[in-house]
Write a protein that holds these residues in place. Structure first.
Motif, PDB file in Angstrom:
ATOM      1  N   ALA A 150       4.233  20.251  12.944  1.00  0.00           N
ATOM      2  CA  ALA A 150       3.700  19.136  12.148  1.00  0.00           C
ATOM      3  C   ALA A 150       4.874  18.306  11.632  1.00  0.00           C
ATOM      4  O   ALA A 150       5.989  18.817  11.502  1.00  0.00           O
ATOM      5  N   ARG A 180       1.496  17.207   5.819  1.00  0.00           N
ATOM      6  CA  ARG A 180       0.559  17.207   6.957  1.00  0.00           C
ATOM      7  C   ARG A 180       0.233  18.638   7.370  1.00  0.00           C
ATOM      8  O   ARG A 180      -0.891  18.952   7.736  1.00  0.00           O
ATOM      9  N   THR A 217      -8.643  12.006   8.525  1.00  0.00           N
ATOM     10  CA  THR A 217      -8.036  10.921   9.302  1.00  0.00           C
ATOM     11  C   THR A 217      -8.496  10.879  10.750  1.00  0.00           C
ATOM     12  O   THR A 217      -8.189   9.935  11.460  1.00  0.00           O
ATOM     13  N   ASP A 232      -8.009  16.594  12.037  1.00  0.00           N
ATOM     14  CA  ASP A 232      -8.000  16.358  10.595  1.00  0.00           C
ATOM     15  C   ASP A 232      -9.304  15.647  10.221  1.00  0.00           C
ATOM     16  O   ASP A 232      -9.570  14.554  10.707  1.00  0.00           O
TER      17      ASP A 232
END
Length: 152
Positions: free
Chosen positions: A10, A15, A31, A28
């Motif tokens: 990541a 994140r 997002t 995710d």
């Protein structure tokens, strides 16, 4: 029941923390970004066993390896039984990314002789190391860090 361990790359701790809730390979939910590059179900604990590996690969004493602030450092936690996300040191990522397949095979034999992995199949460990090394190459190329998602 054993500990579940998935290693993933990541961009940063923030994140990576998202993976504590969703798992590293899941998109995710906020997002809709795709999941992280992941090596699933390695069976390699990110604390003692990964510390032994780092010591073997780098030639550094185990105490020095585990004293690194990013060795198994908690990034995110969901609860008492996990899942958790912990960091992997840049030193180990670099050592894995820079290792040749032959070197990984040799380390797997030595690693299988450690107290924690006594009786383990060196060929199975080598296969796991090849998968982790490929992840580390991808992470290194992208400027990302490597993490372990773990749960009981």
């Amino acid at each position: 029941m054993g500990i579940l361990t998935d290693y993933f790359a990541a961009p940063d701790d923030a994140r990576a923390a998202v993976a504590a809730h969703t798992g590293p390979s899941a998109p995710d939910p906020l997002t809709a970004q795709p999941g992280f590059a992941t090596v699933e179900r390695t069976g390699i604990d990110p604390f003692v066993v990964l510390g032994s590996l780092a010591s073997l690969l780098t030639g550094r004493p185990y105490r020095e390896v585990t004293a690194d602030a990013r060795h198994g450092s908690l990034v995110a936690s969901v609860g008492d039984e996990g899942p958790w996300v912990v960091s992997v040191t840049d030193t180990l990522v670099g050592a894995l990314a820079g290792s040749t397949p032959a070197a990984l095979e040799q380390v797997a034999v030595r690693w299988s002789a450690t107290e924690e992995l006594a009786g383990s199949d060196p060929a199975a460990l080598a296969q796991a190391l090849h998968r982790l090394a490929a992840l580390c190459v991808r992470a290194d190329d992208a400027g990302h860090q490597v993490y372990c998602w773990t749960s009981l």
